[in-house]
Design a protein around this motif. Structure first.
Motif, PDB file in Angstrom:
ATOM      1  N   LEU A  37       0.831  -1.196   0.000  1.00 51.56           N
ATOM      2  CA  LEU A  37       0.000   0.000   0.000  1.00 51.56           C
ATOM      3  C   LEU A  37       0.874   1.257   0.000  1.00 51.56           C
ATOM      4  O   LEU A  37       0.644   2.189  -0.783  1.00 51.56           O
ATOM      5  N   ALA A  38       1.883   1.271   0.852  1.00 49.79           N
ATOM      6  CA  ALA A  38       2.782   2.429   0.921  1.00 49.79           C
ATOM      7  C   ALA A  38       3.503   2.633  -0.411  1.00 49.79           C
ATOM      8  O   ALA A  38       3.594   3.772  -0.910  1.00 49.79           O
ATOM      9  N   LYS A  44       1.484   6.473  -6.965  1.00 49.04           N
ATOM     10  CA  LYS A  44       0.346   7.333  -7.318  1.00 49.04           C
ATOM     11  C   LYS A  44       0.731   8.810  -7.198  1.00 49.04           C
ATOM     12  O   LYS A  44       0.417   9.617  -8.073  1.00 49.04           O
ATOM     13  N   GLU A  45       1.425   9.160  -6.117  1.00 46.04           N
ATOM     14  CA  GLU A  45       1.860  10.544  -5.930  1.00 46.04           C
ATOM     15  C   GLU A  45       2.797  10.986  -7.060  1.00 46.04           C
ATOM     16  O   GLU A  45       2.683  12.103  -7.570  1.00 46.04           O
ATOM     17  N   GLU A  46       3.689  10.103  -7.446  1.00 49.73           N
ATOM     18  CA  GLU A  46       4.626  10.433  -8.530  1.00 49.73           C
ATOM     19  C   GLU A  46       3.884  10.592  -9.858  1.00 49.73           C
ATOM     20  O   GLU A  46       4.182  11.498 -10.634  1.00 49.73           O
ATOM     21  N   LEU A  69      -0.387   7.509 -19.715  1.00 52.04           N
ATOM     22  CA  LEU A  69      -0.415   8.043 -18.349  1.00 52.04           C
ATOM     23  C   LEU A  69      -1.746   7.741 -17.666  1.00 52.04           C
ATOM     24  O   LEU A  69      -1.772   7.308 -16.503  1.00 52.04           O
ATOM     25  N   ASP A  70      -2.861   7.952 -18.377  1.00 51.95           N
ATOM     26  CA  ASP A  70      -4.170   7.691 -17.776  1.00 51.95           C
ATOM     27  C   ASP A  70      -4.343   6.210 -17.438  1.00 51.95           C
ATOM     28  O   ASP A  70      -4.913   5.853 -16.404  1.00 51.95           O
ATOM     29  N   GLU A  71      -3.823   5.352 -18.298  1.00 49.95           N
ATOM     30  CA  GLU A  71      -3.902   3.911 -18.055  1.00 49.95           C
ATOM     31  C   GLU A  71      -3.076   3.533 -16.826  1.00 49.95           C
ATOM     32  O   GLU A  71      -3.501   2.736 -15.987  1.00 49.95           O
ATOM     33  N   THR A  75      -4.541   1.917 -13.392  1.00 52.66           N
ATOM     34  CA  THR A  75      -4.007   0.652 -12.876  1.00 52.66           C
ATOM     35  C   THR A  75      -3.601   0.790 -11.409  1.00 52.66           C
ATOM     36  O   THR A  75      -3.935  -0.060 -10.581  1.00 52.66           O
ATOM     37  N   VAL A  76      -2.912   1.870 -11.096  1.00 53.18           N
ATOM     38  CA  VAL A  76      -2.467   2.085  -9.713  1.00 53.18           C
ATOM     39  C   VAL A  76      -3.672   2.298  -8.797  1.00 53.18           C
ATOM     40  O   VAL A  76      -3.716   1.766  -7.681  1.00 53.18           O
TER      41      VAL A  76
END
Length: 126
Positions: A37-38, A44-46, A69-71, A75-76
């Motif tokens: 998760l971390a 996700k932040e990146e 990028l959207d994909e 996914t994330v």
């Protein structure tokens, strides 16, 4: 009589030991999920820092493959939802195992007292 109680006590102790192993495995699995998760939150932040002109690559085996990028963000996000769901499942499982463990501990305590009484009666008869 003391022998029968002793056999039952041993069987219950074995069950309790197995239950503790299950708790340990569940805690370990939950910790792995917390780590995942971390890591995924960092990813996700990146990804959120990027815009459409940036190029994103996905590692598939030994090869880097270009990814939209959207994909990548989708996914994330799905992976985060799955991991959070699994963490919730393990929390529920751990609460259930803890409750059963407490009940089993009380049962063992009662059996130990019965066994000690039976031993005391056997000593008194001799």
């Amino acid at each position: 009589m003391a022998e029968a109680i002793q056999k039952k006590l041993k069987a219950e102790v074995d069950k309790y030991t197995q239950m503790q192993k299950d708790v340990s495995k569940s805690v370990s699995a939950r910790q792995k999920l917390e780590t995942q998760l971390a890591e995924n939150n960092i990813v996700k932040e990146e990804l959120d820092l990027l815009d459409t002109k940036n190029t994103v690559y996905k590692l598939i085996g030994p090869v880097l493959v270009k990814q939209d990028l959207d994909e990548a963000k989708a996914t994330v996000t799905k992976r985060l939802e799955y991991i959070n769901g699994e963490i919730q499942r393990y929390e529920t499982l751990l609460k259930d195992l803890e409750k059963k463990s407490d009940q089993h501990r009380e049962l063992l305590s009662g059996l130990q007292q019965e066994f000690q009484k039976a031993q005391g009666m056997a000593v008194g008869k001799v």
